[in-house]
Motif scaffolding. Structure first.
Motif, PDB file in Angstrom:
ATOM      1  N   VAL A 167     -19.054  48.091  59.579  1.00 33.28           N
ATOM      2  CA  VAL A 167     -19.790  47.673  61.381  1.00 33.28           C
ATOM      3  C   VAL A 167     -19.310  48.304  62.484  1.00 33.28           C
ATOM      4  O   VAL A 167     -19.832  49.045  63.029  1.00 33.28           O
ATOM      5  CB  VAL A 167     -19.784  46.314  61.289  1.00 33.28           C
ATOM      6  N   ARG A 168     -18.020  47.917  62.398  1.00 37.06           N
ATOM      7  CA  ARG A 168     -17.132  48.835  63.826  1.00 37.06           C
ATOM      8  C   ARG A 168     -17.630  50.264  63.751  1.00 37.06           C
ATOM      9  O   ARG A 168     -18.107  50.852  65.261  1.00 37.06           O
ATOM     10  CB  ARG A 168     -15.650  48.159  63.799  1.00 37.06           C
ATOM     11  N   LYS A 169     -17.325  50.723  62.434  1.00 39.09           N
ATOM     12  CA  LYS A 169     -17.610  51.842  62.559  1.00 39.09           C
ATOM     13  C   LYS A 169     -18.917  52.435  62.900  1.00 39.09           C
ATOM     14  O   LYS A 169     -19.745  53.482  63.718  1.00 39.09           O
ATOM     15  CB  LYS A 169     -17.825  52.966  60.768  1.00 39.09           C
ATOM     16  N   ILE A 171     -20.658  40.730  64.162  1.00 35.14           N
ATOM     17  CA  ILE A 171     -18.863  40.229  63.189  1.00 35.14           C
ATOM     18  C   ILE A 171     -18.916  38.663  63.707  1.00 35.14           C
ATOM     19  O   ILE A 171     -18.721  38.206  64.917  1.00 35.14           O
ATOM     20  CB  ILE A 171     -18.089  41.413  64.158  1.00 35.14           C
ATOM     21  N   ASN A 188     -11.694  55.391  56.203  1.00 38.58           N
ATOM     22  CA  ASN A 188     -11.587  56.542  55.774  1.00 38.58           C
ATOM     23  C   ASN A 188     -13.082  56.227  54.837  1.00 38.58           C
ATOM     24  O   ASN A 188     -13.846  57.614  54.042  1.00 38.58           O
ATOM     25  CB  ASN A 188     -10.865  57.466  55.413  1.00 38.58           C
ATOM     26  N   ILE A 189     -13.566  54.935  54.266  1.00 36.98           N
ATOM     27  CA  ILE A 189     -13.990  54.881  53.524  1.00 36.98           C
ATOM     28  C   ILE A 189     -15.659  54.993  54.079  1.00 36.98           C
ATOM     29  O   ILE A 189     -15.620  54.581  55.381  1.00 36.98           O
ATOM     30  CB  ILE A 189     -14.052  53.449  52.815  1.00 36.98           C
ATOM     31  N   SER A 195      -8.804  54.797  65.598  1.00 39.09           N
ATOM     32  CA  SER A 195      -8.586  53.340  66.444  1.00 39.09           C
ATOM     33  C   SER A 195      -9.202  52.591  65.306  1.00 39.09           C
ATOM     34  O   SER A 195      -8.290  51.226  65.442  1.00 39.09           O
ATOM     35  CB  SER A 195     -10.728  53.646  66.293  1.00 39.09           C
ATOM     36  N   ILE A 196      -9.515  52.497  64.372  1.00 33.75           N
ATOM     37  CA  ILE A 196      -9.362  51.154  63.571  1.00 33.75           C
ATOM     38  C   ILE A 196      -8.269  50.643  62.943  1.00 33.75           C
ATOM     39  O   ILE A 196      -7.759  50.333  62.968  1.00 33.75           O
ATOM     40  CB  ILE A 196     -10.672  51.194  62.126  1.00 33.75           C
ATOM     41  N   ARG A 225     -11.850  42.935  55.879  1.00 30.77           N
ATOM     42  CA  ARG A 225     -12.279  42.929  56.800  1.00 30.77           C
ATOM     43  C   ARG A 225     -13.484  44.113  56.610  1.00 30.77           C
ATOM     44  O   ARG A 225     -14.003  44.862  57.530  1.00 30.77           O
ATOM     45  CB  ARG A 225     -11.092  43.380  57.887  1.00 30.77           C
ATOM     46  N   GLY A 229     -19.826  53.147  65.657  1.00 28.73           N
ATOM     47  CA  GLY A 229     -19.306  54.133  67.007  1.00 28.73           C
ATOM     48  C   GLY A 229     -17.291  54.023  67.339  1.00 28.73           C
ATOM     49  O   GLY A 229     -16.720  54.853  67.476  1.00 28.73           O
ATOM     50  N   ALA A 230     -17.212  53.621  66.266  1.00 27.59           N
ATOM     51  CA  ALA A 230     -15.201  53.464  65.972  1.00 27.59           C
ATOM     52  C   ALA A 230     -14.901  54.568  65.496  1.00 27.59           C
ATOM     53  O   ALA A 230     -15.288  54.905  63.943  1.00 27.59           O
ATOM     54  CB  ALA A 230     -15.057  52.159  65.133  1.00 27.59           C
ATOM     55  N   LYS A 231     -13.708  54.937  66.212  1.00 29.48           N
ATOM     56  CA  LYS A 231     -13.263  56.186  65.248  1.00 29.48           C
ATOM     57  C   LYS A 231     -12.263  55.635  63.608  1.00 29.48           C
ATOM     58  O   LYS A 231     -12.005  54.553  63.908  1.00 29.48           O
ATOM     59  CB  LYS A 231     -12.633  57.207  65.959  1.00 29.48           C
ATOM     60  N   PRO A 232     -11.940  56.286  62.885  1.00 27.65           N
ATOM     61  CA  PRO A 232     -11.373  55.849  61.704  1.00 27.65           C
ATOM     62  C   PRO A 232      -9.661  55.516  62.587  1.00 27.65           C
ATOM     63  O   PRO A 232      -9.535  54.629  62.059  1.00 27.65           O
ATOM     64  CB  PRO A 232     -10.680  57.460  61.361  1.00 27.65           C
ATOM     65  N   ARG A 267      -7.251  47.266  74.037  1.00 28.88           N
ATOM     66  CA  ARG A 267      -7.117  46.854  72.578  1.00 28.88           C
ATOM     67  C   ARG A 267      -6.167  45.768  72.862  1.00 28.88           C
ATOM     68  O   ARG A 267      -6.594  44.600  71.877  1.00 28.88           O
ATOM     69  CB  ARG A 267      -6.018  47.932  71.939  1.00 28.88           C
ATOM     70  N   TYR A 302     -16.894  48.551  73.931  1.00 31.35           N
ATOM     71  CA  TYR A 302     -15.978  49.071  73.928  1.00 31.35           C
ATOM     72  C   TYR A 302     -15.256  50.312  73.094  1.00 31.35           C
ATOM     73  O   TYR A 302     -14.659  51.178  73.162  1.00 31.35           O
ATOM     74  CB  TYR A 302     -14.664  47.853  72.775  1.00 31.35           C
ATOM     75  N   TYR A 303     -16.012  51.427  72.483  1.00 35.85           N
ATOM     76  CA  TYR A 303     -16.211  52.127  71.731  1.00 35.85           C
ATOM     77  C   TYR A 303     -16.486  53.414  73.029  1.00 35.85           C
ATOM     78  O   TYR A 303     -16.170  54.188  72.578  1.00 35.85           O
ATOM     79  CB  TYR A 303     -16.207  51.998  70.043  1.00 35.85           C
ATOM     80  N   ARG A 338     -22.619  58.349  66.356  1.00 35.87           N
ATOM     81  CA  ARG A 338     -23.374  57.340  66.377  1.00 35.87           C
ATOM     82  C   ARG A 338     -23.568  56.719  67.496  1.00 35.87           C
ATOM     83  O   ARG A 338     -23.751  55.633  67.904  1.00 35.87           O
ATOM     84  CB  ARG A 338     -22.175  56.723  65.100  1.00 35.87           C
ATOM     85  N   ASN A 339     -22.337  56.423  68.573  1.00 30.06           N
ATOM     86  CA  ASN A 339     -21.631  55.584  68.966  1.00 30.06           C
ATOM     87  C   ASN A 339     -22.963  56.992  70.205  1.00 30.06           C
ATOM     88  O   ASN A 339     -23.487  55.740  71.385  1.00 30.06           O
ATOM     89  CB  ASN A 339     -20.395  56.165  69.613  1.00 30.06           C
ATOM     90  N   ALA A 364     -18.471  59.497  64.270  1.00 31.50           N
ATOM     91  CA  ALA A 364     -18.340  58.227  64.857  1.00 31.50           C
ATOM     92  C   ALA A 364     -18.730  58.489  66.756  1.00 31.50           C
ATOM     93  O   ALA A 364     -19.368  57.654  66.697  1.00 31.50           O
ATOM     94  CB  ALA A 364     -16.621  58.066  64.807  1.00 31.50           C
ATOM     95  N   MET A 388      -5.918  49.342  65.548  1.00 35.14           N
ATOM     96  CA  MET A 388      -6.216  48.341  65.153  1.00 35.14           C
ATOM     97  C   MET A 388      -5.763  46.818  64.452  1.00 35.14           C
ATOM     98  O   MET A 388      -5.000  46.307  64.753  1.00 35.14           O
ATOM     99  CB  MET A 388      -7.919  47.756  65.451  1.00 35.14           C
ATOM    100  N   GLU A 397     -16.653  44.148  58.434  1.00 29.62           N
ATOM    101  CA  GLU A 397     -16.608  44.072  59.550  1.00 29.62           C
ATOM    102  C   GLU A 397     -16.436  45.874  60.433  1.00 29.62           C
ATOM    103  O   GLU A 397     -16.342  46.842  61.154  1.00 29.62           O
ATOM    104  CB  GLU A 397     -15.316  43.382  59.814  1.00 29.62           C
TER     105      GLU A 397
END
Ligand SMILES: Nc1ncnc2c1ncn2[C@@H]1O[C@H](COP(=O)(O)OP(=O)(O)OP(=O)(O)O)[C@@H](O)[C@H]1O
Ligand SMILES: [Mg+2]
Lengths: 415, 233
Positions: free
Chosen positions: A321-323, B95, A405-406, A331-332, A315, A326-329, A6, B109-110, B81-82, B78, A335, A318
């Motif tokens: 996109v990250r979600k 990005i 969470n959106i 982790s957002i 952001r 596979g990004a979890k809430p 991170r 990374y995820y 999806r990953n 999540a 970050m 972005e």
């Protein structure tokens, strides 16, 4: 926090978003900077004023008496209080290790002063040798009244430069000349000067014992004068001198059967009390600086929050996109907060170090009246940085949490 | 691999609601390459987003690789999806402050894959889409086709079971479109399941099966003989 991945991710983001990072940092750093400089000058003012007073070493304490105003132990008010040698002697022994200078004073009543048949109107006062230091008098000629004079009840006198000019008009040497005081001859042994001005030089001094014995004074004294030994800092000096004044006053009240709450029978004037009043003014000013400083910090926090809001808004896509990847809430949120805390911390400390360095380097060279060596308590400044970091994190959390969470699809649609 | 039954979705807009998907039934086996066609506004993207767990259906069943997808919280979603899904968007969605390689490495990374390995794998996929030399360029320094190829590499990097592409060639000219389709076909050849939303007939015919959406239902579902894109590039 210790997730190296991170950290790398955040460093990358920071490196590639220099302007955003710079603006966040600037608002934090300038907040801290302003606060530290303000607090520094508050302290500088205090130091400056402390120095002014310490230079004077004006820790003089004077006692005088008037009539009682309160009934006490069956005694009616309106009694006049008379201090005596015993009072002076007792205080001298009891407070020996605190006292630096001491002297009693007895004003010879209705003194008639003549020099060679010429009458002059000066006040004649019996004093102890310590009076010279207390009044800051200097010698122009001869010597001052000393302990020997007192012990031998010598008929000697000290006159001032002003008196010398008026009596010895053709420049004769006054030393060893004789003055006639109410019919008794006194030998002039010295000429003193007093920077306090003309009025202070309208006095002729003779030994205490002589004044009392020759002029029917018995063991009566009019005033007591004291200075205390100097101590390291002013606060301590004020405290000790106040304590001395109070103890002495209480003692005199007891001996002379004066009600403890009768404030006019026995009066003690303490110059340090004035100093203390000045210091209260300074703490008022310091409070004001704190107030301004805290407002600055609040402005800083609001600034950080605003930037965080903008950052999160900017952001949103972005984050979508990250979600989607596979990004979890959490982790957002992590970050965004991690980055915010990191940036606030770095810039907060930068502002701290810069401003403290500035005070450290230039502070000693500042030469303005009443400002001396502005400096700031490091712990106080450090805590402020932490407050700012914490506030920034809290302010950043809510938009970050909302953004995390959106719905992905809404985030992706954001332009 | 994908199984949906009686899927409904409507959007509320003020007081009236717009019923977009009105009971979709559809199955896709592993290794299929399906084109979804239909007029603008027919609900293609809506369907694909639901399949990609980017959006939720109002009712109906959805099973992905034997896992029922229903009432998932964000964290669970999540994870799936990953693990299961790769996305390719019409507008690329790279990005912008990350280089091509970093973009490709992001899904890894995820997956908590170490940095070094992430970069190696990203490079491998970039090489597959022919963009090895562009690895350290920012998206803004790439052409549309190149961006889409980076997006494809990114979708593949996580080695998902299903690739979902919403008009992957929508923003590209025909030559570049064929290049992208050639890539997609190659990925499909390796056994990946891919769903492609498209408007264009020729792109649709490069798939193995075409689904036509109309008025919220599947109007036509046909198998087609695949036209290889490689012959045009
Ligand atoms: N978030 C939303 N809120 C309200 N209505 C929406 C939303 N998303 C889509 N719609 C509506 O749902 C319908 C289907 O949209 P969708 O994006 O699925 O169409 P599409 O088939 O992908 O069209 P296109 O080919 O133009 O991309 C459209 O009428 C659209 O206006
Ligand atoms: Mg669409």
């Amino acid at each position: 926090m210790f997730d190296i991945e991170r950290w790398q991710e955040i460093f990358e983001t920071i490196r590639k978003n220099k302007l955003r990072t710079f603006l966040t940092g600037l608002s934090v750093a300038s907040g801290i900077f302003i606060l530290v400089i303000l607090l520094g000058f508050g302290q500088g003012m205090q130091n400056g004023i402390a120095q002014e007073f310490e230079d004077d070493a004006s820790n003089r304490i004077v006692v005088w008496t008037q009539v009682t105003t309160k009934e006490f132990k069956g005694l009616n008010p309106g009694r006049s209080i008379q201090m005596r040698n015993g009072d002076y002697d007792h205080i001298e022994t009891r407070f020996a290790d605190q006292l630096e200078g001491r002297s009693a004073r007895f004003r010879v009543p209705n003194a008639m002063v003549n020099y060679k048949k010429e009458s002059v109107g000066y006040s004649v006062q019996g004093i102890h040798s310590g009076y010279q230091q207390i009044e800051n008098q200097y010698m122009s000629q001869g010597r001052y009244i000393n302990y020997e004079d007192h012990r031998n009840v010598s008929k000697v006198a000290v006159i001032s430069n002003t008196i010398k000019r008026e009596i010895f008009k053709n420049g004769d040497d006054p030393l060893n000349e004789y003055l006639d005081i109410s019919g008794i001859k006194f030998k002039i042994v010295g000429v003193y000067g007093d920077r306090g001005g003309e009025r202070e030089e309208e006095r002729i001094f003779i030994p205490m014992s002589t004044a009392q014995r020759v002029f029917n004074g018995s063991d009566r004294v009019n005033n007591l004068y004291y200075t205390l030994k100097p101590v390291e800092n002013l606060d301590q000096a004020v405290a000790e001198s106040m304590k001395f004044s109070n103890d002495m006053k209480r003692y005199l009240q007891e001996v002379h059967t004066v009600a403890p709450d009768d404030d006019s029978a026995i009066n003690v004037f303490n110059t340090l009390e004035e100093v203390k009043r000045f210091f209260n003014l300074i703490s008022g000013i310091k409070m004001f600086f704190w107030f301004v400083g805290i407002c600055t910090i609040i402005a800083g926090v609001v600034g950080v929050s605003n930037i965080m809001l903008i950052v999160v808004k900017e952001r949103t896509r972005e984050i979508g996109v990250r979600k989607a990847l596979g990004a979890k809430p959490w982790s957002i949120v992590g970050m965004i907060l991690h980055e915010a805390i990191f940036v606030t911390a770095i810039s907060g400390f930068a502002g701290l170090i810069f401003s403290m360095g500035l005070l450290e380097v230039f502070g000693p060279y500042i030469e303005v009246d009443y400002i001396l060596n502005p400096s700031v308590n490091f712990n106080v400044a450090l805590s402020t940085v932490f407050v700012l970091i914490f506030a920034g994190a809290v302010a950043g959390f809510f938009p970050a949490w909302r953004a995390a969470n959106i719905h992905v699809i809404d985030a992706l649609r954001d332009e | 691999m994908i199984e949906i039954k009686d899927l409904h979705k409507s959007y509320k807009m003020g007081s009236n609601s717009l019923h977009v998907l009105k009971g979709i039934n559809f199955t896709a086996e592993s290794g299929e390459l399906v084109a979804i066609m239909g007029s603008s506004g027919s609900g293609k993207s809506t369907l694909l987003n639901i399949l990609g767990m980017l959006d939720e259906a109002d009712s109906g069943d959805y099973t992905l690789d034997g896992v029922p997808i229903k009432n998932l919280n964000e964290t669970k979603a999540a994870k799936y999806r990953n693990k299961f899904l790769g996305f390719i968007f019409q507008s690329f969605n790279l990005i912008n402050y990350k280089s091509a390689m970093e973009n490709v490495a992001l899904p890894l990374y995820y997956q908590k894959i170490p940095r070094k390995e992430r970069q190696e794998r990203a490079m491998k996929y970039l090489e597959q889409v022919g963009l090895k030399e562009w690895a350290h360029h920012l998206p803004s320094e790439l052409s549309g086709g190149q961006k889409q190829r980076v997006a494809i590499a990114r979708a593949m990097a996580a080695e998902p079971k299903v690739l979902l592409a919403d008009e992957p060639t929508g923003a590209l000219d025909s030559t570049t479109s064929y290049e992208v389709m050639d890539l997609i076909q190659k990925i499909n050849d390796e056994g990946n399941t891919i769903l492609v939303v498209t408007h264009e007939d020729d792109i649709a015919h490069m798939c193995k099966r075409i689904i036509h959406l109309k008025d919220g239902v599947i109007e036509k579902d046909e198998k087609v003989t695949q036209v290889r894109a490689s012959q045009y590039v």
